[in-house]
Motif scaffolding. Structure first.
Motif, PDB file in Angstrom:
ATOM      1  N   ILE A 472      -2.543  -6.249   0.876  1.00  0.00           N
ATOM      2  CA  ILE A 472      -3.455  -5.279   1.501  1.00  0.00           C
ATOM      3  C   ILE A 472      -3.748  -5.680   2.948  1.00  0.00           C
ATOM      4  CG2 ILE A 472      -5.789  -4.331   1.402  1.00  0.00           C
ATOM      5  CD1 ILE A 472      -5.605  -4.552  -1.643  1.00  0.00           C
ATOM      6  N   PHE A 473      -3.891  -7.001   3.171  1.00  0.00           N
ATOM      7  CA  PHE A 473      -4.160  -7.464   4.535  1.00  0.00           C
ATOM      8  C   PHE A 473      -3.025  -7.080   5.484  1.00  0.00           C
ATOM      9  CE2 PHE A 473      -3.321 -10.815   7.675  1.00  0.00           C
ATOM     10  CZ  PHE A 473      -4.457 -10.710   8.465  1.00  0.00           C
ATOM     11  N   PHE A 474      -1.795  -7.334   5.077  1.00  0.00           N
ATOM     12  CA  PHE A 474      -0.664  -7.004   5.945  1.00  0.00           C
ATOM     13  C   PHE A 474      -0.478  -5.490   6.050  1.00  0.00           C
ATOM     14  CE2 PHE A 474       0.809 -11.430   5.203  1.00  0.00           C
ATOM     15  CZ  PHE A 474       0.967 -11.794   6.527  1.00  0.00           C
ATOM     16  N   THR A 478      -0.555  -3.722   9.611  1.00  0.00           N
ATOM     17  CA  THR A 478       0.518  -2.831  10.073  1.00  0.00           C
ATOM     18  C   THR A 478      -0.046  -1.478  10.465  1.00  0.00           C
ATOM     19  OG1 THR A 478       1.985  -3.955   8.516  1.00  0.00           O
ATOM     20  CG2 THR A 478       2.796  -1.934   9.487  1.00  0.00           C
ATOM     21  N   ALA A 479      -1.013  -0.997   9.675  1.00  0.00           N
ATOM     22  CA  ALA A 479      -1.635   0.292  10.001  1.00  0.00           C
ATOM     23  C   ALA A 479      -2.347   0.215  11.342  1.00  0.00           C
ATOM     24  CB  ALA A 479      -2.613   0.684   8.898  1.00  0.00           C
ATOM     25  N   SER A 516       5.068  -4.308  -2.971  1.00  0.00           N
ATOM     26  CA  SER A 516       4.902  -5.587  -3.671  1.00  0.00           C
ATOM     27  C   SER A 516       3.839  -5.485  -4.761  1.00  0.00           C
ATOM     28  CB  SER A 516       4.533  -6.684  -2.671  1.00  0.00           C
ATOM     29  OG  SER A 516       3.284  -6.410  -2.068  1.00  0.00           O
ATOM     30  N   LEU A 517       2.910  -4.522  -4.623  1.00  0.00           N
ATOM     31  CA  LEU A 517       1.868  -4.352  -5.643  1.00  0.00           C
ATOM     32  C   LEU A 517       2.437  -3.805  -6.947  1.00  0.00           C
ATOM     33  CD1 LEU A 517      -0.995  -2.852  -3.427  1.00  0.00           C
ATOM     34  CD2 LEU A 517      -0.675  -5.218  -4.141  1.00  0.00           C
ATOM     35  N   ALA A 691       8.808 -13.293  -1.217  1.00  0.00           N
ATOM     36  CA  ALA A 691       9.936 -12.998  -0.324  1.00  0.00           C
ATOM     37  C   ALA A 691       9.727 -11.663   0.385  1.00  0.00           C
ATOM     38  CB  ALA A 691      11.236 -12.998  -1.126  1.00  0.00           C
ATOM     39  N   ILE A 692       9.233 -10.679  -0.344  1.00  0.00           N
ATOM     40  CA  ILE A 692       8.982  -9.364   0.261  1.00  0.00           C
ATOM     41  C   ILE A 692       7.919  -9.477   1.346  1.00  0.00           C
ATOM     42  CG2 ILE A 692       8.057  -7.056  -0.201  1.00  0.00           C
ATOM     43  CD1 ILE A 692       9.332  -7.238  -2.986  1.00  0.00           C
ATOM     44  N   LEU A 693       6.816 -10.149   1.001  1.00  0.00           N
ATOM     45  CA  LEU A 693       5.725 -10.264   1.974  1.00  0.00           C
ATOM     46  C   LEU A 693       6.134 -11.108   3.176  1.00  0.00           C
ATOM     47  CD1 LEU A 693       2.691 -10.822  -0.441  1.00  0.00           C
ATOM     48  CD2 LEU A 693       3.360  -8.710   0.721  1.00  0.00           C
ATOM     49  N   ALA A 694       6.827 -12.238   2.930  1.00  0.00           N
ATOM     50  CA  ALA A 694       7.202 -13.131   4.028  1.00  0.00           C
ATOM     51  C   ALA A 694       8.198 -12.468   4.971  1.00  0.00           C
ATOM     52  CB  ALA A 694       7.778 -14.424   3.462  1.00  0.00           C
TER      53      ALA A 694
END
Length: 731
Positions: A472-474, A478-479, A516-517, A691-694
């Motif tokens: 949610i933070f990323f 991004t938003a 990722s959620l 991996a998705i988040l990084a």
């Protein structure tokens, strides 16, 4: 020969008795003598009824076709002893036997071993050559043995030679299982220090109705007699005799007290009684069946001449109820269909000797009713540390353990080892452990299977909360960056880096963080389909946008050259076309995956010990790695193109940032593959989410953070004048 001749002087092949014809022989001889005379009786077809011999060889109807007995065969005795051992769990025993009982002992040994028992030693002694000096060594062998149970397989007087020896003290803390053929005494000498440690198998003995009265009142003169018989009758006159059998008579000479005067059942009277009545009933059946047959009754002598061989037929089939109301018959081997009583010989401190019937074994009873025992009435010697005593070579293995036989030792000598992981044993002394069902797992003691714990990466656990918060933070970051780019869309730095591709890339990165959620929570059919396909398509769009940006930078540089034909290819349509075409290939791969072998929820019972992991099975591993491989292909092309364009003039150069972002992206996913394959359980999902988040954060940070920094904190560098300088900042 006296029996056949009918007179004191033996005359072979002649019968001189005028009182009647011999019909059959009822005898109580030792087994060896009974076998010897049987060969003579067989010549003349005389039935032979023994009330003492239990020798198992005489059950052979080929060698002894005319032999009957009113006591069980030793074969049944061996089985009864084994049942007693099994009941008390005595699996480690010693055997003492007479030389003449070797065959019976061999059968006993086989029965014990077939039922899981073991024999520590077998001591055989010759009845005739056994010297008194051998007793000490004999008892030391017993005393030094580790077994607590000794089976004494000998006949009659030999048992008492052992028990009455001065080395009897070595019997301490041993249970003795014996064959009791004598009658039961009602008293004993206190100074003999006898112990309550004996269980005896004895042929069923009972008091015959009115027999005691007959013994008290009959005139012995009317009965055949010799010196020993006369002494027996005179012994009943002793004042120490039981009142039930004591005779009223005048005896001038002093009598030595005779053992039979102090007994309960008067020897083998019950077995003699059954033998005599079996013979009488067979004779009755034969006579009644032949009444009316003129050929048989044409003369008394002719009938008597054929009596022995005819009587044999009726003895085989005789059936009657004795005076106690019990059914009496012979089986196919000529053995009476009765069993054994199991006796506990109890020596009371006041010299009284009791014989408690604690159980029985009848091989002719229905299964499940053939062996009975009542442990509550058994009196054990106080020397025993536990009752009933235990006799094992090795301690029992508790549930959760199994036996491991020691090399070179009997099967009863073993070590107890814990069941292997995933296996249980719920019985004492289990030979093997067995695996739990797939949905169950051993408890801590490994003696029962319990349901496995169901697990998956949930939103409630700390790891799920952390990953959700990061996603949610990323997403919000991004938003915010997208909002900054929209707000400053007309500024040179936003326009110079292909504004439309930047928007597409930022939106796709927002979706990457959100996808990722989908990996968190209880997997179901929908989420399993969306996990890999949404991840693959969204990342394909992101990488296609980056590739398009890189190609745009190269084309923009070459389009500035005079006469370049690339000017007509410059524009947003070409860039969007690259994104759409590259993404379309990934969409086709995902659709083919979904139509052939789509991902599905799967209960993985083997990945993690003691748990059932609810996960999404890829369906097709090949399709999964094709999707990842295509993403790797896009990332590799983008990296190569950006690397080659890194030295272009700075006013157009976004390639350096893309190069670095692709380097981060590739490192993340190259590290992902071995890490993913070496991880088990729900942590495989964690690795993929990481991996998705990084990789998404790497793209966001390397490409857009420098631009946001210039827009917000270095506005003077966000101008056309600054961008057109021959030396300027990186974009």
């Amino acid at each position: 020969m006296k029996i056949f001749s009918g007179v004191e002087t033996e005359i072979p092949n002649y019968s001189c008795d005028t009182s009647g014809t011999l019909a059959a022989i009822v005898e109580g001889l030792p087994a060896e003598e009974s076998i010897q005379i049987s060969s003579i009786f067989r010549i003349y077809h005389y039935p032979q009824i023994s009330f003492t011999s239990q020798n198992l060889l005489m059950s052979d109807t080929v060698k002894f076709p005319y032999f009957y007995r009113t006591v069980p065969s030793e074969l049944h005795l061996s089985i009864g002893i084994v049942k007693l051992l099994k009941h008390f769990g005595w699996g480690w025993v010693g055997i003492i036997a007479c030389y003449k009982d070797l065959r019976a002992v061999q059968i006993l040994k086989e029965e014990i071993e077939q039922n899981g028992g073991c024999i520590e030693f077998i001591e055989i002694f010759n009845n005739e050559k056994f010297m008194p000096t051998d007793f000490s060594q004999f008892y030391k062998r017993i005393y030094t043995s580790s077994t607590s149970v000794i089976i004494l397989y000998c006949s009659r007087d030999y048992i008492w030679k052992i028990f009455e020896n001065r080395d009897y003290k070595y019997r301490t803390k041993k249970v003795w299982i014996t064959i009791h053929e004598r009658d039961f005494d009602s008293s004993y000498s206190v100074d003999r220090n006898l112990k309550n440690d004996t269980l005896a198998f004895t042929v069923t003995k009972k008091n015959i109705p009115n027999f005691s009265k007959f013994v008290r009142e009959v005139n012995p003169i009317l009965l055949p007699s010799d010196f020993y018989t006369l002494s027996w009758w005179k012994g009943l006159c002793d004042s120490q005799c039981l009142n039930s059998i004591r005779r009223s008579c005048n005896v001038n000479t002093s009598l030595t007290f005779l053992p039979h005067c102090n007994t309960k059942y008067l020897g083998s009277s019950y077995s003699v009684y059954n033998g005599v009545y079996a013979l009488a009933n067979a004779l009755h059946d034969m006579i009644m069946s032949d009444l009316g047959n003129d050929t048989m009754w044409s003369g008394e002598r002719r009938f008597l001449d054929y009596l022995p061989w005819k009587l044999h037929h009726y003895l085989k089939n005789v059936q009657f109820k004795n005076g106690l109301g019990e059914d009496v018959s012979f089986d196919e081997n000529g053995d009476i269909t009765i069993g054994y009583d199991i006796i506990n010989i109890v020596y009371l401190p006041n010299g009284i000797q009791r014989h408690e019937i604690i159980g029985s074994y009848n091989p002719y009873a229905p299964p499940g009713q053939d062996f009975t025992i009542d442990e509550k009435v058994i009196v054990w010697e106080s020397d025993f540390t536990e009752t009933p005593p235990q006799s094992r070579c090795s301690p029992s293995c508790r549930p959760g353990y199994r036996k491991l036989t020691r090399e070179g030792e009997p099967v009863c000598c073993y070590d107890c080892i814990p069941c292997a992981e995933g296996e249980v044993s719920n019985q004492t002394d289990s030979d093997t452990c067995w695996k739990c069902p797939e949905d169950q797992w051993p408890n801590q003691k490994r003696d029962a299977c319990i349901p496995k714990v169901t697990t998956f990466l949930s939103y409630e656990e700390p790891l799920g909360i952390a990953l959700t918060s990061i996603s949610i933070f990323f997403f919000l970051s991004t938003a915010v960056i997208l909002g900054i780019f929209i707000n400053y869309q007309d500024t040179p730095i936003v326009r110079a880096n292909n504004r439309d591709l930047s928007y597409i890339l930022l939106v796709s990165l927002m979706l990457c963080f959100l996808c990722s959620l989908i990996f968190i929570g209880h997997p179901n059919k929908v989420t399993c389909i969306l996990q890999q396909t949404s991840f693959g398509i969204i990342f394909a769009i992101s990488l296609s946008s980056i590739l398009s940006k890189t190609i745009t930078v190269v084309m923009a540089f070459h389009a500035t050259k005079p006469g370049s034909k690339l000017r007509k290819w410059m524009g947003s349509k070409v860039s969007v076309s690259i994104v759409l075409s590259c993404s379309f290939i990934q969409i086709v791969l995902c659709l083919a995956w979904l139509f052939n072998t789509p991902p599905f929820p799967y209960l993985n019972m083997h990945s993690e010990t003691g748990t059932i992991l609810i996960e999404c099975n890829e369906g097709s591993v090949i399709a999964f790695y094709c999707v990842l491989g295509y993403l790797g292909f896009l990332a590799g092309i983008s990296f190569i193109v950006a690397f080659l364009a890194r030295n272009l003039p700075d006013s157009f150069n976004e390639a350096k940032y893309i190069t670095f972002s692709m380097l981060v992206f590739c490192n993340v996913w190259i590290s992902f593959i071995p890490t993913y394959l070496s991880t088990k359980g729900k942590y495989m999902v964690v690795v993929e989410i990481f991996a998705i988040l990084a990789s998404s954060a790497g793209l966001l940070g390397c490409i857009f953070i420098p631009k946001c920094y210039i827009i917000l904190f270095k506005p003077e560098r966000n101008s056309r004048k600054y961008l057109t300088k021959t030396t300027g900042g990186n974009i």
